[in-house]
Design an enzyme around this catalytic site. Sequence first.
Site, short mmCIF file in Angstrom:
data_model
loop_
_atom_site.label_atom_id
_atom_site.label_comp_id
_atom_site.label_asym_id
_atom_site.label_seq_id
_atom_site.Cartn_x
_atom_site.Cartn_y
_atom_site.Cartn_z
N HIS A 133 -3.25 2.08 8.33
CA HIS A 133 -3.78 1.17 8.07
C HIS A 133 -4.26 -0.22 8.63
O HIS A 133 -3.69 -1.09 8.53
CB HIS A 133 -4.10 0.71 6.40
CG HIS A 133 -4.61 0.17 6.06
ND1 HIS A 133 -6.11 -0.01 6.01
CD2 HIS A 133 -4.65 -1.40 5.35
CE1 HIS A 133 -6.89 -1.20 5.23
NE2 HIS A 133 -5.70 -2.09 5.04
N HIS A 159 -7.41 -3.69 9.06
CA HIS A 159 -8.95 -4.73 9.42
C HIS A 159 -9.30 -4.41 10.94
O HIS A 159 -9.36 -5.09 11.24
CB HIS A 159 -8.43 -6.00 9.23
CG HIS A 159 -7.68 -5.45 7.94
ND1 HIS A 159 -6.73 -6.84 6.66
CD2 HIS A 159 -7.24 -4.30 6.53
CE1 HIS A 159 -5.96 -6.28 5.95
NE2 HIS A 159 -6.24 -5.63 5.43
N HIS A 167 -12.88 -3.36 4.05
CA HIS A 167 -12.00 -3.35 3.59
C HIS A 167 -11.15 -2.98 5.16
O HIS A 167 -10.55 -3.46 5.79
CB HIS A 167 -10.75 -2.41 2.68
CG HIS A 167 -9.28 -3.17 2.84
ND1 HIS A 167 -8.54 -3.18 1.26
CD2 HIS A 167 -8.41 -3.74 3.88
CE1 HIS A 167 -7.57 -2.97 1.61
NE2 HIS A 167 -7.32 -3.83 2.77
N GLU A 215 -18.00 11.21 22.84
CA GLU A 215 -16.77 11.83 22.39
C GLU A 215 -16.61 11.69 20.80
O GLU A 215 -14.69 12.62 20.67
CB GLU A 215 -15.45 11.11 22.96
CG GLU A 215 -15.56 9.44 22.30
CD GLU A 215 -13.91 8.91 23.18
OE1 GLU A 215 -13.89 8.00 22.39
OE2 GLU A 215 -13.09 10.33 24.17
N GLU A 260 0.57 -1.02 -0.28
CA GLU A 260 0.39 -0.20 -0.24
C GLU A 260 0.71 1.41 0.46
O GLU A 260 0.37 2.06 -0.20
CB GLU A 260 -1.03 0.15 1.52
CG GLU A 260 -1.81 -1.17 1.40
CD GLU A 260 -3.09 -1.08 0.34
OE1 GLU A 260 -3.24 -0.24 0.14
OE2 GLU A 260 -4.21 -1.63 -0.23
#
Length: 286
Positions: free
Chosen positions: A142, A144, A213, A172, A118
């Site tokens: 990133h 999952h 994803h 919050e 990525e």
Amino acid sequence: MGTIFNEKVIEDFMHMCHDGVRQGWHERNGGNLTYRMRPEEVEYCSRFFDKKPRDWVKMPVQADNLKNEFFITTGSGKFLENVELEPQKNIAIVEINDAGDSYRIVWGLEGGGRPTSEFPTHFMNHSIRKRVTNGENRVIYHAHTPFIIALTQVLPLKAEIFTRMLWKSATECCVVFPGGVGVVPWMVPGGADIAKATCAEMEKYDAAIWAFHGLFVSGPDFDTAFGLMHTIEKAAQIATYALAANGGKKPNQVITDDNLRAIGKEFGVVLNEEVLNYKSDDDMFC
């Protein structure tokens, strides 16, 4: 002389990888993390760089404002749970060339390997976040996140709907991400298309949901980026439980729009009015 691991930014990078693993967000080789280094961090770490530079690798993307920058990155196919055990084999420092379109590894990934698949997406979004935050943002992360992934299978893939749901799930949330969250439809990961689509969302938001994803977030430092990821995923978990407990129907009680405005006023944050004013029958938390 010490080692490269005496540099706090390396320690913090490794710690954040471990924190994500503890949350259960990084099965196998899932997820990735990159950090745009400060000049003083590069200066310290440079004494441990490879004596013989490795080959330049051309990227499918280019960014003028990232020329000659250095990044710490997780490795492609590497397990984040192994970062603390053998960092030299699982993470790397990469240098960007003076054209802003190629990288080379200057430290790490011993035994072979390359930056996360990525990396082009991270790279382009670092460029966006550097520009829109005047250089403040340095972390792209990133993971999952299971509850966010689950909700992308049942809710319309619209930024306004997901943002309202998250804001109204826990008090919050609108303080932590007052601008909201973006949503990217499903795309094949690792290519230029998902990089461009994510960039479009990161122009406006600190975080973008990747359908089916996970989550993609940015921040000025590791704690802020991790905290953003954690808050969004926890809110998604609460929303999932609330919807399930009510038979998939709209919750009987939610934080109202006026409540949200009152929270914003009290905490001195400006909420995204486009989200506040959004009305749709598809909004489960209207």
